[in-house]
Design an enzyme around this catalytic site. Structure first.
Site, PDB file in Angstrom:
ATOM      1  N   ASP A  38      -7.956 -64.444 -71.690  1.00 38.25           N
ATOM      2  CA  ASP A  38      -8.711 -65.679 -71.492  1.00 38.25           C
ATOM      3  C   ASP A  38      -8.051 -66.548 -70.437  1.00 38.25           C
ATOM      4  OD1 ASP A  38     -10.915 -65.522 -73.341  1.00 38.25           O
ATOM      5  OD2 ASP A  38      -9.423 -65.581 -74.950  1.00 38.25           O
ATOM      6  N   HIS A  69     -11.551 -62.586 -68.874  1.00 39.23           N
ATOM      7  CA  HIS A  69     -12.624 -63.556 -69.094  1.00 39.23           C
ATOM      8  C   HIS A  69     -12.287 -64.826 -68.329  1.00 39.23           C
ATOM      9  CE1 HIS A  69     -14.885 -66.120 -72.360  1.00 39.23           C
ATOM     10  NE2 HIS A  69     -15.451 -66.201 -71.174  1.00 39.23           N
ATOM     11  N   GLY A 147     -12.737 -72.621 -74.713  1.00 35.10           N
ATOM     12  CA  GLY A 147     -11.616 -73.533 -74.479  1.00 35.10           C
ATOM     13  C   GLY A 147     -10.451 -73.301 -75.425  1.00 35.10           C
ATOM     14  N   PHE A 148     -10.777 -72.918 -76.657  1.00 32.94           N
ATOM     15  CA  PHE A 148      -9.706 -72.799 -77.650  1.00 32.94           C
ATOM     16  C   PHE A 148      -9.985 -71.637 -78.605  1.00 32.94           C
ATOM     17  CE2 PHE A 148     -10.056 -77.116 -76.192  1.00 32.94           C
ATOM     18  CZ  PHE A 148      -8.741 -77.420 -75.844  1.00 32.94           C
ATOM     19  N   GLY A 149      -8.895 -71.026 -79.079  1.00 36.55           N
ATOM     20  CA  GLY A 149      -9.014 -70.039 -80.137  1.00 36.55           C
ATOM     21  C   GLY A 149      -9.125 -70.742 -81.485  1.00 36.55           C
ATOM     22  N   GLY A 150      -9.448 -69.980 -82.500  1.00 36.82           N
ATOM     23  CA  GLY A 150      -9.414 -70.498 -83.868  1.00 36.82           C
ATOM     24  C   GLY A 150     -10.591 -71.377 -84.266  1.00 36.82           C
ATOM     25  N   ASP A 175     -17.770 -63.220 -78.448  1.00 34.57           N
ATOM     26  CA  ASP A 175     -16.439 -63.823 -78.342  1.00 34.57           C
ATOM     27  C   ASP A 175     -16.416 -65.186 -79.017  1.00 34.57           C
ATOM     28  OD1 ASP A 175     -13.936 -64.666 -77.531  1.00 34.57           O
ATOM     29  OD2 ASP A 175     -14.401 -64.712 -75.389  1.00 34.57           O
ATOM     30  N   GLY A 176     -15.570 -65.319 -80.054  1.00 31.91           N
ATOM     31  CA  GLY A 176     -15.372 -66.614 -80.698  1.00 31.91           C
ATOM     32  C   GLY A 176     -15.653 -66.579 -82.181  1.00 31.91           C
ATOM     33  N   GLY A 177     -14.617 -66.834 -82.982  1.00 35.31           N
ATOM     34  CA  GLY A 177     -14.804 -66.931 -84.427  1.00 35.31           C
ATOM     35  C   GLY A 177     -15.115 -65.617 -85.114  1.00 35.31           C
ATOM     36  N   GLY A 197      -9.364 -63.144 -81.701  1.00 37.23           N
ATOM     37  CA  GLY A 197      -8.083 -63.760 -81.386  1.00 37.23           C
ATOM     38  C   GLY A 197      -7.314 -64.123 -82.637  1.00 37.23           C
ATOM     39  N   SER A 198      -7.609 -65.308 -83.201  1.00 33.08           N
ATOM     40  CA  SER A 198      -6.803 -65.817 -84.313  1.00 33.08           C
ATOM     41  C   SER A 198      -6.865 -64.906 -85.539  1.00 33.08           C
ATOM     42  CB  SER A 198      -7.247 -67.232 -84.678  1.00 33.08           C
ATOM     43  OG  SER A 198      -8.643 -67.294 -84.847  1.00 33.08           O
TER      44      SER A 198
HETATM   45  C1  DX5 Z   1     -12.460 -69.070 -76.334  1.00 30.49           C
HETATM   46  C2  DX5 Z   1     -12.003 -67.702 -75.865  1.00 30.49           C
HETATM   47  C3  DX5 Z   1     -11.971 -66.687 -76.952  1.00 30.49           C
HETATM   48  C4  DX5 Z   1     -11.091 -67.077 -78.096  1.00 30.49           C
HETATM   49  C5  DX5 Z   1     -11.289 -66.186 -79.266  1.00 30.49           C
HETATM   50  O1  DX5 Z   1     -12.540 -69.932 -75.273  1.00 30.49           O
HETATM   51  O2  DX5 Z   1     -12.844 -67.198 -74.862  1.00 30.49           O
HETATM   52  O3  DX5 Z   1     -11.630 -65.412 -76.452  1.00 30.49           O
HETATM   53  O4  DX5 Z   1      -9.754 -67.095 -77.757  1.00 30.49           O
HETATM   54  O5  DX5 Z   1     -10.432 -66.626 -80.283  1.00 30.49           O
HETATM   55  P1  DX5 Z   1     -10.878 -66.645 -81.812  1.00 30.49           P
HETATM   56  O6  DX5 Z   1     -11.151 -65.210 -82.195  1.00 30.49           O
HETATM   57  O7  DX5 Z   1      -9.716 -67.240 -82.513  1.00 30.49           O
HETATM   58  O8  DX5 Z   1     -12.136 -67.478 -81.892  1.00 30.49           O
HETATM   59 ZN    ZN Z   2     -12.682 -64.978 -74.234  1.00 28.27          ZN
END
Ligand code: DX5
Ligand code: ZN
Length: 216
Positions: A38, A69, A147-150, A175-177, A197-198
């Site tokens: 990312d 990405h 912007g952020f994981g988790g 991608d995301g959550g 991710g998380s």
């Molecule tokens: C968000 C990123 C994702 C994110 C996924 O901006 O593009 O790739 O890190 O993290 P999780 O799985 O924790 O939502």
């Molecule tokens: Zn991503």
């Protein structure tokens, strides 16, 4: 219903950056298929992460494809750097690309044997993609605001995913959550690549977490 082979792309955003090489090795050993990188510029999204130098270092630490990405406002400016760093696939955001820019990016990636992904934020309608679909090897649907994981998975992506799968036969990545709770619906509605991710990096047993995600 015959399911496609599901690929898991761990997002290193949730890895320990102080030992990034080992983290990547760990998810590779645990059965990951791609490594999701990312890249954030502080403009397109309110966060800054990593650049081409880190991608280049990771290229020497894993044999898995690097799925890069780009959450950046000016993907064209940095494209050569990410190609030269060893990306296997580069995803750009539809929100910052005109059709002519996507054509230019596609042409450069093709010459360099890099695949093109096009991404859509949760609030961007699918119709934004219609003219771009033929150029994309992969569509990445964001299921959180980037912007952020988790963050928590946004179910609004599910009808979009289902509609996209009807008109797009190549790779669809979400991608995301993504967790063991949200993966089943995502797979059921047509995604064949899941970014995690998380959930994955915090799992006690990463191999088991990857198996659970794949089995939906
Ligand atoms: C968000 C990123 C994702 C994110 C996924 O901006 O593009 O790739 O890190 O993290 P999780 O799985 O924790 O939502
Ligand atoms: Zn991503």
């Amino acid at each position: 219903m015959k399911r496609e082979k599901i690929l898991i792309a761990p997002s290193i955003l949730s890895a320990d950056f102080g030992r990034l090489g080992n983290e990547v090795k760990s998810v590779e050993k645990a059965g990951a298929d791609w490594i999701h990188v990312d890249v954030m510029d502080g403009h397109f999204v309110p966060n800054i992460t990593i650049g081409p130098a880190v991608v280049k270092s990771l290229r020497n630490r894993t044999t898995l494809p690097l799925d890069v990405h780009l959450m950046i406002s000016d993907p064209w400016f940095f494209l050569d750097d990410f190609i030269n760093a060893g990306s296997a696939l580069i995803t750009v955001h539809s929100e910052v690309c005109s059709l002519s820019l996507i054509k230019k990016i596609k042409a450069k990636l093709t010459v360099n044997k890099v695949r093109l992904g096009i991404s859509l934020n949760p609030g961007t309608p699918l119709k934004k993609l219609y003219k771009l679909l033929d150029l994309a090897d992969l569509i990445l649907l964001m299921s959180v605001n980037p912007g952020f994981g988790g963050q928590s998975f946004m179910p609004v992506v599910i009808p979009k995913l289902r509609a996209l799968r009807k008109i797009f036969l190549r790779d669809i990545e979400v991608d995301g959550g993504i967790t063991d709770k949200t993966a089943p619906a995502v797979i059921e509605n047509g995604a064949n690549i899941l970014v995690s991710g998380s959930y994955l990096f915090n799992a006690k047993n990463r191999a088991q977490a990857i198996r659970e995600l794949k089995n939906g």
